[in-house]
Design a protein around this motif. Structure first.
Motif, PDB file in Angstrom:
ATOM      1  N   ASN A   1      29.790  34.628  30.004  1.00 41.72           N
ATOM      2  CA  ASN A   1      28.974  34.198  28.702  1.00 41.72           C
ATOM      3  C   ASN A   1      28.432  35.417  28.307  1.00 41.72           C
ATOM      4  N   THR A   2      28.815  35.521  26.790  1.00 45.12           N
ATOM      5  CA  THR A   2      28.164  36.876  26.436  1.00 45.12           C
ATOM      6  C   THR A   2      26.922  36.602  25.320  1.00 45.12           C
ATOM      7  N   THR A   3      25.986  35.488  25.760  1.00 51.20           N
ATOM      8  CA  THR A   3      24.942  35.223  25.095  1.00 51.20           C
ATOM      9  C   THR A   3      24.012  36.248  25.453  1.00 51.20           C
ATOM     10  N   TYR A   4      24.066  36.841  26.658  1.00 50.43           N
ATOM     11  CA  TYR A   4      22.719  37.578  27.357  1.00 50.43           C
ATOM     12  C   TYR A   4      23.533  38.912  27.640  1.00 50.43           C
ATOM     13  N   TRP A   5      24.733  39.071  28.193  1.00 54.51           N
ATOM     14  CA  TRP A   5      25.315  40.155  28.662  1.00 54.51           C
ATOM     15  C   TRP A   5      26.780  40.335  28.065  1.00 54.51           C
ATOM     16  N   THR A   6      27.128  41.458  27.913  1.00 52.62           N
ATOM     17  CA  THR A   6      28.370  42.321  27.347  1.00 52.62           C
ATOM     18  C   THR A   6      29.061  43.149  28.239  1.00 52.62           C
ATOM     19  N   ASN A   7      30.205  43.506  27.655  1.00 52.45           N
ATOM     20  CA  ASN A   7      31.082  44.526  28.171  1.00 52.45           C
ATOM     21  C   ASN A   7      31.577  43.922  29.590  1.00 52.45           C
ATOM     22  N   TRP A   8      32.081  43.007  29.649  1.00 57.63           N
ATOM     23  CA  TRP A   8      32.693  42.192  30.871  1.00 57.63           C
ATOM     24  C   TRP A   8      34.274  42.848  31.023  1.00 57.63           C
ATOM     25  N   PRO A   9      34.669  42.860  32.228  1.00 60.58           N
ATOM     26  CA  PRO A   9      36.134  43.538  32.392  1.00 60.58           C
ATOM     27  C   PRO A   9      37.263  42.663  31.789  1.00 60.58           C
ATOM     28  N   THR A  10      37.315  42.329  30.697  1.00 62.75           N
ATOM     29  CA  THR A  10      38.657  41.507  30.075  1.00 62.75           C
ATOM     30  C   THR A  10      39.684  42.223  30.462  1.00 62.75           C
ATOM     31  N   ALA A  11      40.937  41.624  29.983  1.00 65.20           N
ATOM     32  CA  ALA A  11      42.343  42.287  29.990  1.00 65.20           C
ATOM     33  C   ALA A  11      42.226  43.605  29.095  1.00 65.20           C
ATOM     34  N   ASP A  12      41.729  43.177  27.807  1.00 66.73           N
ATOM     35  CA  ASP A  12      41.413  44.290  26.616  1.00 66.73           C
ATOM     36  C   ASP A  12      40.325  45.491  26.973  1.00 66.73           C
ATOM     37  N   ASN A  13      39.539  45.128  28.270  1.00 69.23           N
ATOM     38  CA  ASN A  13      38.609  46.180  28.498  1.00 69.23           C
ATOM     39  C   ASN A  13      38.348  46.316  29.921  1.00 69.23           C
ATOM     40  N   ASN A  14      39.950  46.402  30.560  1.00 72.58           N
ATOM     41  CA  ASN A  14      40.049  46.647  31.983  1.00 72.58           C
ATOM     42  C   ASN A  14      39.612  47.777  32.842  1.00 72.58           C
ATOM     43  N   TYR A  15      38.424  47.937  32.733  1.00 75.31           N
ATOM     44  CA  TYR A  15      37.899  49.134  33.641  1.00 75.31           C
ATOM     45  C   TYR A  15      37.890  49.244  35.181  1.00 75.31           C
ATOM     46  N   ILE A  16      37.932  47.657  35.324  1.00 74.31           N
ATOM     47  CA  ILE A  16      38.108  47.383  36.974  1.00 74.31           C
ATOM     48  C   ILE A  16      38.470  46.187  36.991  1.00 74.31           C
ATOM     49  N   GLN A  17      39.068  45.648  38.192  1.00 74.28           N
ATOM     50  CA  GLN A  17      39.344  44.234  38.379  1.00 74.28           C
ATOM     51  C   GLN A  17      38.484  43.206  38.008  1.00 74.28           C
ATOM     52  N   PRO A  18      38.872  42.092  37.304  1.00 80.90           N
ATOM     53  CA  PRO A  18      37.434  41.152  36.858  1.00 80.90           C
ATOM     54  C   PRO A  18      36.967  40.303  37.782  1.00 80.90           C
ATOM     55  N   PRO A  19      37.456  39.973  38.841  1.00 81.53           N
ATOM     56  CA  PRO A  19      36.610  38.993  39.726  1.00 81.53           C
ATOM     57  C   PRO A  19      35.174  39.351  40.117  1.00 81.53           C
ATOM     58  N   GLY A  20      34.137  38.323  40.205  1.00 80.93           N
ATOM     59  CA  GLY A  20      32.837  38.798  40.646  1.00 80.93           C
ATOM     60  C   GLY A  20      32.506  38.415  42.074  1.00 80.93           C
ATOM     61  N   TRP A  21      33.447  38.422  42.887  1.00 86.12           N
ATOM     62  CA  TRP A  21      33.153  38.111  44.243  1.00 86.12           C
ATOM     63  C   TRP A  21      33.590  39.024  45.303  1.00 86.12           C
ATOM     64  N   TRP A  22      33.938  40.282  44.840  1.00 88.56           N
ATOM     65  CA  TRP A  22      34.438  41.445  45.819  1.00 88.56           C
ATOM     66  C   TRP A  22      33.537  42.662  45.467  1.00 88.56           C
ATOM     67  N   GLU A  23      33.730  43.532  46.138  1.00 90.93           N
ATOM     68  CA  GLU A  23      32.885  44.930  46.338  1.00 90.93           C
ATOM     69  C   GLU A  23      33.051  45.486  44.903  1.00 90.93           C
ATOM     70  N   HIS A  24      33.952  45.434  44.131  1.00 93.01           N
ATOM     71  CA  HIS A  24      34.059  46.303  42.809  1.00 93.01           C
ATOM     72  C   HIS A  24      33.195  45.778  41.830  1.00 93.01           C
ATOM     73  N   PHE A  25      32.485  44.271  42.146  1.00 97.22           N
ATOM     74  CA  PHE A  25      31.327  43.787  41.245  1.00 97.22           C
ATOM     75  C   PHE A  25      30.339  45.007  41.089  1.00 97.22           C
ATOM     76  N   LEU A  26      30.060  45.921  41.972  1.00 93.77           N
ATOM     77  CA  LEU A  26      28.997  46.715  41.533  1.00 93.77           C
ATOM     78  C   LEU A  26      29.485  47.479  40.400  1.00 93.77           C
ATOM     79  N   ARG A  27      30.742  47.705  40.256  1.00 91.26           N
ATOM     80  CA  ARG A  27      31.287  48.674  38.944  1.00 91.26           C
ATOM     81  C   ARG A  27      30.817  47.781  37.723  1.00 91.26           C
TER      82      ARG A  27
END
Length: 632
Positions: free
Chosen positions: A597-623
């Motif tokens: 949801n981009t209502t409150y937060w942006t810069n999510w890791p989409t396929a076009d903005n793939n700075y890290i793998q996208p799921p939010g349940w693993w360690e890399h969510f810190l990124r």
């Protein structure tokens, strides 16, 4: 000595994204959870998962000096919705007061893994790099049996005490001493001969033999988790097998090193507040995360979770099918998916499997396991569960670009595994003396008992499990599904106290074949009733299959560097054995239709903005946390 700096490239670049084990997308409304208490509940549930690692960037603003109890943003006042990150969960935690990530079965995806714990390194699927987090670099000797790790300057625990090499050494020695009773302890005991603190910032690992994957496998983690340091000043003198690491909101416990601390918790919601004294921002290694609070409420059904996204009551979720995704986006144009191009969704690194306990008759016979495989209409599972999104699977590898050369090398070997053939299934069953009862349509053995299979699954695996049960009943096997709460599922499968399970047992290979394949090594086989060794949120070789030649080939693969051409030949030999024995039944690839949801937060890791793998349940969510930007 070869030096590999924090930006060093893994030998094979991984261009595809991957994510992980179980954990699902959306869920509940951001209601404030009851005030947390350090409830001392007993319960051995656990799975360790570390944090994510981005390329370090200078963090703005130095935070005030850390104090014994960390200062949290928004303390003493109401925090506006625009400053809160709401991430629902679909898992109700029966023992919410356990904050020990190393007790087998403990659930860590309630935020402990993503908000609080930090790994030394992190494997970035998108770049193929091992990025530094708590550590800044690693190096190895030519023999690959000595590895030296350098911590970043200024690392601290959330209570303000320094995080040093002594904490890392303490953690490794603790795991080694208590093997195999703790998560990761089996690997540590196998590989670490000794570990020493050279100085406050430098740790030297001396291994029992050459291991070119030591950092990637253990200190970075190929999927959901890695070994994370623990604070020696808290854990020294405790029994890590029973110590719950209880919360104490007055002191800020549990103490970890991540950017958030516990605000409150219950079995239905976990709330966290930002630690403004976080070392990562103070030292300039990372940005201070923008969310002042993170709320993780439990939501029990997908419809409610989806409505929360539509109502802007949550920021992270998912859709089970492409049509549901379209419906959600039609109701709220602020909802962003990982990609809008086919195939819809990000491919999880853990294909779905039907794991069979090979110690239970008649499933100890490979012919009967092959009968199960022939009964599986994998394309029907893809079509029904995900409306055609995703693909069938004939082995344990995910459909990643980095894995394609290996998949191509074994495609002829594994081709029969994907065959749907009821006639072959019937013949294999009947060759074992079973006869099809015309009245019930089910097989009956020479002893007069029906051929049955009890299948267990955690709640989020239910869609796949129901299809498996239906298809097995269609072939004449009296299959039944038991949906188990997460901790019970983990405990029973880990101890071998089950007949079959729908799970992700072979998960782990994301850039090369060894990691996932070594999960079927005979070394992981423990007696039934004894907890197994966990990786990627489940037990390695839960089906307790043992094959000497296969294990020998896996050992040879593991001694070679990633990318060595000899690995492919050894892999083909091992896969030939695996495919003949069929220790697990591969089912389908796992598409994760992620929604933000981009209502409150942006810069999510989409396929076009793939700075890290996208799921939010693993360690890399810190990124994710250090990259997110406020939308308002």
């Amino acid at each position: 000595m070869r030096r590999r700096w924090f930006g060093a490239l893994v030998l094979i670049v991984l261009l595809a994204a991957c994510g992980g084990a179980p954990a699902s997308p959306p869920t509940s409304a951001p209601a404030a959870a009851p005030a947390a208490t350090a409830a001392p509940a007993a319960a051995p549930a656990a799975t360790a998962a570390p944090a994510a690692a981005p390329a370090a960037t200078a963090a703005p603003a130095a935070a005030p000096a850390a104090t014994a109890a960390p200062a949290a943003a928004g303390a003493g006042g109401t925090v506006a919705r625009k400053d809160i990150l709401v991430i629902p969960s679909n898992v109700n935690i029966p023992a919410p007061d356990i904050w020990n990530p190393y007790i087998p079965g403990t659930f860590i995806l309630q935020g402990m893994n993503q908000n609080m714990m930090e790994p030394l390194f992190m494997l970035n699927y998108e770049t193929g790099k091992i990025d530094g987090w708590l550590a800044e670099s690693y190096s190895n000797n030519d023999a690959l049996d000595e590895w030296t790790v350098k911590l970043r300057p200024g690392t601290e625990w959330s209570d303000g005490k320094p995080l040093t090499s002594d904490d890392v050494v303490f953690t490794i020695n603790m795991l080694k001493q208590y093997a195999p009773q703790l998560n990761w302890s089996g690997a540590v005991k196998q590989w670490v001969k000794s570990v020493e603190a050279v100085d406050d910032r430098t740790i030297k690992f001396t291994l029992t033999g050459p291991n070119p994957r030591f950092v990637m496998e253990n200190l970075a983690g190929t999927t959901s988790q890695a070994i994370v340091p623990l604070p020696k000043h808290i854990w020294e003198g405790q029994d890590p097998v029973t110590f719950k690491n209880p919360a104490d909101l007055k002191t800020g416990a549990p103490i970890f090193s991540g950017p958030y601390v516990v605000k409150s918790f219950s079995s239905t919601e976990f709330d966290y507040k930002r630690n403004d004294n976080w070392w990562g921002a103070k030292t300039g290694a990372f940005k201070l995360p923008a969310p002042l609070e993170i709320r993780r409420p439990w939501v029990g059904d997908d419809a409610t979770a989806g409505q929360m996204l539509v109502n802007n009551e949550s920021d992270v979720g998912g859709a089970t099918t492409p049509s549901i995704l379209k419906s959600l986006q039609a109701q709220n144009p602020k909802l962003l998916s990982y990609t809008d191009k086919p195939p819809i969704g990000w491919i999880d690194p853990c294909p779905r499997m039907l794991t069979v306990n090979t110690t239970v008759k008649p499933w100890d016979k490979k012919e009967m396991r092959w009968a199960l495989s022939y009964a599986m209409n994998r394309q029907q599972i893809v079509d029904v569960v995900n409306e055609g999104a995703g693909a069938t699977s004939s082995f344990i590898f995910p459909d990643y670009k980095a894995m394609k050369p290996y998949q191509d090398a074994i495609k002829d070997i594994i081709a029969p595994i994907g065959e749907f053939n009821l006639d072959k299934s019937h013949k294999l069953i009947e060759a074992q003396g079973y006869k099809l009862d015309a009245g019930t349509g089910k097989y009956v053995g020479p002893d007069g008992k029906p051929l049955s299979l009890d299948i267990v699954a955690p709640p989020f695996m239910e869609p796949w499990a129901r299809m498996v049960v239906q298809q097995l009943n269609d072939v004449g096997i009296d299959a039944a599904l038991r949906t188990l709460e997460w901790g019970i599922f983990r405990d029973q499968t880990g101890r071998g106290q089950f007949q079959a399970a729908t799970d992700w047992d072979g998960c782990g290979s994301v850039i090369e074949p060894w990691f996932g394949m070594q999960r079927y090594h005979k070394k992981w086989v423990n007696p039934v009733g004894t907890a197994g060794t966990e990786y990627v949120d489940n037990t390695s070789n839960a089906g307790r299959w043992s094959n000497d030649k296969y294990s020998e080939l896996i050992d040879q693969m593991g001694s070679l560097p990633v990318g060595d051409p000899k690995v492919t030949d050894l892999m083909k030999q091992a896969v030939t054995i695996w495919a003949d024995e069929m220790p697990d039944i591969p089912l389908v690839q796992t598409p994760a239709i992620l929604v933000w949801n981009t209502t409150y937060w942006t810069n999510w890791p989409t396929a076009d903005n793939n700075y890290i793998q996208p799921p939010g349940w693993w360690e890399h969510f810190l990124r994710h946390l250090v990259e997110l930007k406020p939308a308002q």
